[in-house]
Structures are given as C-alpha cells and as structure tokens.
Design an enzyme around this catalytic site. Sequence first.
Site, short mmCIF file in Angstrom:
data_model
loop_
_atom_site.label_atom_id
_atom_site.label_comp_id
_atom_site.label_asym_id
_atom_site.label_seq_id
_atom_site.Cartn_x
_atom_site.Cartn_y
_atom_site.Cartn_z
N SER A 1 -6.42 11.56 17.14
CA SER A 1 -5.02 11.87 16.83
C SER A 1 -4.32 12.42 18.07
CB SER A 1 -4.95 12.92 15.72
OG SER A 1 -5.77 12.55 14.65
N GLN B 1 -12.78 8.24 10.68
CA GLN B 1 -12.77 6.80 10.98
C GLN B 1 -13.91 6.38 11.92
OE1 GLN B 1 -10.32 4.46 9.00
NE2 GLN B 1 -11.52 3.64 10.68
N LYS C 1 0.87 -1.18 0.00
CA LYS C 1 0.00 0.00 0.00
C LYS C 1 0.91 1.22 0.00
CE LYS C 1 -2.59 1.88 3.53
NZ LYS C 1 -3.81 2.13 4.34
N ARG D 1 -10.98 -1.59 6.80
CA ARG D 1 -10.09 -2.60 7.41
C ARG D 1 -9.73 -2.21 8.84
NH1 ARG D 1 -5.31 0.09 9.10
NH2 ARG D 1 -3.61 -0.13 7.63
P1 NAD Z 1 -9.73 12.69 11.54
O1 NAD Z 1 -8.74 13.76 11.27
O2 NAD Z 1 -10.94 12.59 10.68
O3 NAD Z 1 -10.26 12.82 13.07
C1 NAD Z 1 -9.34 13.10 14.10
C2 NAD Z 1 -9.96 12.79 15.45
O4 NAD Z 1 -8.98 13.09 16.46
C3 NAD Z 1 -11.15 13.64 15.79
O5 NAD Z 1 -11.94 12.94 16.73
C4 NAD Z 1 -10.52 14.87 16.44
O6 NAD Z 1 -11.42 15.55 17.29
C5 NAD Z 1 -9.40 14.22 17.23
N1 NAD Z 1 -8.23 15.07 17.42
C6 NAD Z 1 -7.63 15.87 16.51
N2 NAD Z 1 -6.54 16.46 17.07
C7 NAD Z 1 -6.46 15.99 18.34
C8 NAD Z 1 -5.56 16.21 19.41
N3 NAD Z 1 -4.51 17.03 19.29
N4 NAD Z 1 -5.78 15.57 20.57
C9 NAD Z 1 -6.82 14.72 20.70
N5 NAD Z 1 -7.70 14.47 19.71
C10 NAD Z 1 -7.52 15.10 18.54
O7 NAD Z 1 -8.92 11.33 11.56
P2 NAD Z 1 -9.44 9.82 11.38
O8 NAD Z 1 -9.31 9.43 9.96
O9 NAD Z 1 -10.77 9.67 12.06
O10 NAD Z 1 -8.30 9.02 12.18
C11 NAD Z 1 -8.21 9.14 13.58
C12 NAD Z 1 -6.88 8.58 14.06
O11 NAD Z 1 -6.80 7.19 13.72
C13 NAD Z 1 -5.66 9.23 13.40
O12 NAD Z 1 -4.70 9.45 14.41
C14 NAD Z 1 -5.17 8.20 12.40
O13 NAD Z 1 -3.77 8.30 12.20
C15 NAD Z 1 -5.55 6.92 13.13
N6 NAD Z 1 -5.73 5.76 12.24
C16 NAD Z 1 -5.27 4.55 12.68
C17 NAD Z 1 -5.43 3.43 11.90
C18 NAD Z 1 -4.96 2.09 12.40
O14 NAD Z 1 -4.94 1.13 11.63
N7 NAD Z 1 -4.65 1.94 13.66
C19 NAD Z 1 -6.05 3.52 10.64
C20 NAD Z 1 -6.56 4.76 10.23
C21 NAD Z 1 -6.40 5.87 11.05
#
Ligand code: NAD
Length: 327
Positions: free
Chosen positions: A205, A144, A73, A116
């Site tokens: 995040s 997400q 990917k 996923r």
């Molecule tokens: P998004 O940008 O749409 O949403 C971000 C979320 O985090 C929101 O709830 C926001 O309010 C919150 N947020 C933003 N800044 C913050 C901070 N400084 N402190 C606390 N909360 C904060 O992102 P998303 O696509 O919903 O992804 C959310 C997280 O999941 C990201 O960190 C992303 O990297 C991670 N992620 C992990 C996987 C995995 O496989 N584990 C896969 C996809 C995404």
Amino acid sequence: MNTQDGLLIVGEDLCQQLVGREQAFDAVQSVFAAMARGGARNFPVVREALGYADALYGFKSGFDRDGQVLGVKSGGYWPGNADKGLTNHQSTVFLFDPDNGRLSALVGGNYLTAVRTAASSAVSIAHLARKDAKVLGMVGAGHQSTFQLRAAAEQRDFERVVAWNPHPDMLPRLGAVAEEIGLEFEAVSQQELGAQADVIITITSAFEPLLMKDWIKPGTHLACMGTDTKGKMEVDPDLLATATVFTDEVAQSVTIGEAQHAVAAGSLTETAITPIGAVINGDHPGRSNADEITLFDGTGVGLQDLAVASVAARRAAETGKAQRALL
Ligand code: NAD
C-alpha cells in the site's frame, strides 16, 4: 446461465472449492484478451468515502460480450473490521443475464478478489518474463502476497524467493508459503532484491517508491500490483520511463495505476503503454530481447472479478452445490 432455475447464491467457502488458480488464470487471461480486441469493456468505477466507519465503498462493473458475462462487484474497505474478526476488504459480485437483465447469481467476492489479482500478475509473468527466470522477488507480505506468490511460482521454474517488506515482522508468513511450495526463501534488502530477482512482484500500500530504477537488473520482469488508487506508488517513476510498460487497462494505468506518476511527469506517454491482452492475442510481441525490462501495471479491473465470479457460478450450477432462491 439459465435464470429460470432461480438465483444462484455462491458463498465464500464454495468459491474457494470451485475456483482454483488454474481456472482463475484462464478466466483472467481470456478477459484481458477480449478487452484488447474490443469484445469486453469496463464501465467507469465508482469509489466513495462513506463518511461512516471510515469506510470506502464503490462499484466496478462491465460487460464481456465475447464471454457473455454482465455484472458488478460492489464493496470496499472497512478498516475497523479486523478488530471484529472480519476481513477489511469486503465485496460481493452480482451477475446478470445479458439477454434480459435478470439477476442470475450472487457470488462472494473476497476470496475471488485475491485469486483474480494473483492470476493477473501470473498472466503477465507467463507472457513477459524470461523463460530462464530462477529468482522471484516479492515486495510486500500482506494478505495478497501469498496468493501472488503461489500463482507466480507456477509460471516459471523458480528456485528461490527473495523478499522485502516495510514491516519485516510480516515476512515469516510469506516464507512459510515459499517453503511449503518447495522454494528457498531469504529476506533481503531492497537493493539486494533488485540485484538478484529475475521477476519481481510488488504488492503493498505504498505511496513512495520502494524500488529505484538503478537497482533493477536488465531482463527483469516486474508486476506492480499494489497501486490501484490515485497517489499510490511502489516503484521509481524513472523505471517506467525506461521499461517497456504493459497493463490490464490503459485508462486505469495512467490515472490510478503505477504509470500515473511517469505520465504526469511527462516521461511516459499513454500511447507507449500496451494492454497485456494485445500480447495474449498475438498483436504485440511482448518481450523483444533478453535484456529488456518489462513492467506490468496491474490496476485491477471489474471484468476480472466478473470473469472469476462467472466461473464460480457456472461450476456451482454444474455441481448442484449452490443454494438457489426465487426472485
Ligand atoms: P494488506 O493490508 O494485507 O498488506 C499491505 C502491505 O503493504 C503489507 O506488505 C504492508 O507491509 C505494506 N504497507 C502498508 N502500509 C504501507 C506503507 N505506508 N508504505 C509501504 N508499504 C506499506 O493489503 P493486501 O490485501 O495485501 O493488498 C496490498 C495492496 O494491493 C493494497 O494497496 C491493495 O489496495 C492492493 N490491491 C490491488 C489489487 C489490484 O487488482 N491491483 C487487488 C487487491 C489489492
């Protein structure tokens, strides 16, 4: 997949039609099991700041010998995309024929990443949460979160969702999805969420703990999904020192996952972390009693992406819906 017929091109819209939550759950569960028995392995991840457009770019790759899936990917994060009407996270999966190395499919990775990741927390709930769980706690309300909620809701007879997000204005969108699937929804404080929830998903995040150990009640299952980079943190490291910790891949859990902080502090050892695949394979009992706190550190591995992309490619070939190109 037969590469003699040409390269399959499976776009984002087609992925949405072809890979539902059930297919994603099965594919992710199966590849986690293969990883734990040594039948599939992830290769080292490359992730670099481009020094252009503030973008992060990289590769996640691996080989599932048991499932005969080889690929990579490629993609990353372009923070300026939202202003152009594009998704900030952009990715594409390249699948290769493991017998001869020929490129067999190009598959859009944006929707598949969301589905996923949701499947990963759902697999953890299926194997580790108490059967009588009724209240689902959601920490996070970004892109997400709705995928996570929908997939989790199918794993237990939940009645209610309690939610908290650092940006409360984002919660109504999550509430609308909860209502759509027939679950009561309430925005609560972080402490209240810990006191009420039987299962908690964190998907933010964050770089600081959003849930403290003493707020979590006995018997809770947590799926911590947001921490996928060095420095990120969603829950109190002391919680990992007392919970029974599971993960998709131990090497990632201790370096870029939620466990990185407890391991660095010496309150959790790498050997105490169990791959969820061992539970799926029946080599580890999983939850051992109703009061145990279980925590799944979902770091996100390339093999998950390849697993769902391979479902998309296979179904596209079967249904004749994908475009084909000759190499
Ligand atoms: P998004 O940008 O749409 O949403 C971000 C979320 O985090 C929101 O709830 C926001 O309010 C919150 N947020 C933003 N800044 C913050 C901070 N400084 N402190 C606390 N909360 C904060 O992102 P998303 O696509 O919903 O992804 C959310 C997280 O999941 C990201 O960190 C992303 O990297 C991670 N992620 C992990 C996987 C995995 O496989 N584990 C896969 C996809 C995404």
